[in-house]
Design an enzyme around this catalytic site. Sequence first.
Site, short mmCIF file in Angstrom:
data_model
loop_
_atom_site.label_atom_id
_atom_site.label_comp_id
_atom_site.label_asym_id
_atom_site.label_seq_id
_atom_site.Cartn_x
_atom_site.Cartn_y
_atom_site.Cartn_z
N SER A 1 32.57 17.86 6.52
CA SER A 1 32.89 19.11 5.81
C SER A 1 32.10 20.23 6.48
O SER A 1 30.98 20.01 6.95
CB SER A 1 32.47 19.01 4.35
N TYR B 1 26.92 17.07 -2.49
CA TYR B 1 28.12 16.80 -1.68
C TYR B 1 27.86 17.18 -0.22
O TYR B 1 28.14 16.40 0.70
CB TYR B 1 29.31 17.60 -2.24
#
Length: 245
Positions: A140, A154
């Site tokens: 990400s 995350y």
Amino acid sequence: MDLIGKRALVTGGSRGIGAAIALALAENGADVAFTYQRSAERAATVVRSIEDNDRRGLAIQADSADPDAIRRAVAQTVGALGGLDILVNSAGVAIAGMTADLSLADLQTMLDVNVRGPVLFAQAAIPHLAAGGRIVSIGSSLAERVPFPGVTAYAMSKSALLAFTRGLSRELGPQGVTVNLVLPGSTDTDMNPADGENADYQRSLTSLGRFGEPREVASAVAFLASPAACLITGAVLNVDGGFAA
Ligand code: NAP
């Protein structure tokens, strides 16, 4: 991007980015197995799309947090497709919340699915990967830059894939297997809809001023999986509309 004759396994291929990757690999000639957790109907739709490209498609229910399920998924793929050339780690889970409020269960889920899952899938796949083999993981853009609160754990889980990719490329280089990482930015999926709560803010952080589409991430993965990318390993590719610029 010639993937004819290649056999691929994509984790989390029932929806979103993983589904687009499964389809892109099939469009370029690969037979594709993929895992999912709950979305059996959507998985069946992805299988039909793969088969529409005259490729073999196989949906495997396998929780990425379950080490036994991971081993079974790789074995089932190898049995059904006759081997394995390409592993794409795309299954992921994002649970938003401030660190002060993060439950142990949510932290554990993100670490299990986003970090331990890719490691265990690679471990199970490595014995099957011959020269020319490929491992591509989906990280990400938040692995390198965290421009708003509430995604700390995350982002941390995704940044682990930076070191994993680089280290594994050193381990598998001698056998001709490449290992790379794609960092999507804001991409329009169930996880992060382009009409979601802070979507306009996310758009403002990019050069292009928009969300990506799953297929725009998938085409980068198909390239890294192809023979054209044979010299690329240990690399981190931002596919984020300029978020990291
Ligand atoms: P998504 O729309 O929520 O789809 C997630 C996929 O992963 C589904 O196929 C889901 O299966 C599967 N999955 C989730 N947990 C699983 C588990 N425990 N075991 C097996 N499969 C599981 O997410 P997405 O946006 O496409 O994200 C795909 C990847 O890109 C993730 O790694 C995510 O972190 C990353 N990413 C996304 C964005 C974004 O803006 N969307 C940005 C950067 C990175 P079911 O359908 O069965 O639930």
